[in-house]
Design an enzyme around this catalytic site. Structure first.
Site, mmCIF file in Angstrom:
data_model
loop_
_atom_site.group_PDB
_atom_site.id
_atom_site.type_symbol
_atom_site.label_atom_id
_atom_site.label_comp_id
_atom_site.label_asym_id
_atom_site.label_seq_id
_atom_site.Cartn_x
_atom_site.Cartn_y
_atom_site.Cartn_z
ATOM 1 C CE LYS A 121 13.174 -2.295 6.527
ATOM 2 N NZ LYS A 121 12.018 -2.827 6.852
ATOM 3 C CG ASP A 226 4.579 -8.186 3.957
ATOM 4 O OD1 ASP A 226 3.923 -9.109 3.156
ATOM 5 O OD2 ASP A 226 5.483 -7.429 3.570
#
Length: 372
Positions: A121, A226
């Site tokens: 990532k 989130d």
């Protein structure tokens, strides 16, 4: 912003030494003067000039001669520094295709030295906000260091610290493998994004599992912030895995209850809309404040401190960026043409003082490979 790792094999040791010298200089300079790069890199026979030409040709650095002749690193250059460091540790042996795109990150398939497939990532905070940040440059008037590269580095450090702590305490998260600069390597998660799932065999059980996970996180002192269908993976056995952690906060945060209730409401709204299932709503004060462990304290002790947390929150707030990903693919401008002038690991608003040069030169040898 495409990652092309094939160039790695053609860059020389001197090229990386020069790129590292620019990174060192950016601790105290917005644009690193060519003379300072030469002094830090310490290459013989004019090698620095040749290396700068190679780096600039391949868009790994940005050149500006408006005020003085200087360079700074672009995201591709930052990618290469991180990849080189992680490849030296055996975490990355080959880079495959892009398997995920978000507003603020890219995810690639990679293979380590043992042939194991992993996920890489790359945090890319600010790439959606280049246009708006050009109109919002006033933060440099009261802050000496604020850049997209530095924000991305903090976001990666935070994600890796939280992922490692959660994994070690048995939470359903990817296995953390390595972290360097703005890059995080983790295990591949089998399954699908919950947002793409149309039907569930047992929606009530999956919903209960998600509520239990949110409450368990809070009992350990953390709130995801989130917690939605885009950050939850589910496999064929309807087993869930939580992903994406740069936005996590402690339950001691002033807005902890608001964040917790917002997370729960996101899941409730999705399940009602997608599966026609309406579940219960855990009470923050009754269900989520029964502390069983202080994971938030453990994460701070592991390297991502409260100072890092405050700095990341303040800088992200000033620049109007969310550290969470979204499912839609972002429109990415060319890094060499659109990178903002303040894109630096640590930016000085003032002109470069000559006294900084000795400090930068002394640090260069120790930080050349930047193994943090």
């Amino acid at each position: 912003m495409k990652l092309d790792p094939t160039l790695l094999r053609y860059l020389s040791k001197e090229d990386f030494r020069t790129l590292t010298a620019i990174e060192q200089g950016m601790k105290n300079h917005e644009m690193v003067p060519t003379t300072l790069i030469t002094n830090i890199a310490r290459l013989k026979h004019g090698g620095t000039k040749r290396c700068l030409t190679v780096l600039h040709k391949n868009k790994l650095v940005w050149h500006d001669s408006k005020n003085y002749d200087g360079y700074r690193i672009t995201y591709p250059g930052y990618d290469f520094l991180a990849l080189k460091a992680m490849s030296s540790r055996g975490s990355v042996a080959a880079v495959g295709n892009k398997i995920g795109v978000g507003k603020e990150s890219d995810i690639y398939l990679v293979i380590n030295d043992e042939g194991e497939e992993l996920a890489l990532k790359l945090h890319r905070l600010g790439r959606i906000s280049f246009r708006s940040i050009k109109e919002k440059r006033d933060y440099l008037q009261h802050r000496k260091s604020a850049s997209w590269l530095y924000l991305s580095r903090l976001a990666a450090l935070k994600e890796y610290a939280f992922m490692k702590a959660l994994y070690e305490h048995g939470f359903p998260v990817p296995t953390p493998v390595d972290c360097n600069r703005h890059c995080v390597i983790m295990s591949l998660v089998p399954g699908y994004l919950l947002a793409t799932v149309k039907t569930l065999v047992n929606p009530d059980k999956v919903y209960d599992d998600l509520m239990s996970l949110a409450v368990r996180l809070a009992e350990h002192g953390l709130i995801h912030c989130d917690f939605n269908e885009f950050n939850i993976m589910i496999d064929d056995q309807e087993k869930i895995t939580l992903i994406d952690f740069p936005q996590m906060v402690s339950t001691t945060h002033p807005n902890a209850q608001m964040y917790f209730e917002r997370d729960i409401q996101c899941i409730r709204t999705f399940f009602l809309k997608q599966f026609g299932f309406e579940g219960g709503f855990p009470d923050f004060k009754l269900d989520a404040q029964k502390r069983t462990y202080n994971l938030d304290v453990e994460v701070a002790a592991s390297g991502f401190t409260k100072d890092h947390e405050k700095q990341l929150e303040q800088l992200v707030g000033e620049q109007g960026v969310s550290t969470g990903d979204a499912d839609e693919e972002a429109e990415v401008d060319d890094a060499d043409n659109t990178a903002p002038e303040n894109d630096a690991v640590a930016v000085e608003a003032e002109e470069q003082p000559a006294d900084d040069e000795k400090e930068d030169e002394d640090d260069a040898e120790d930080d050349e490979d930047d193994e943090d």
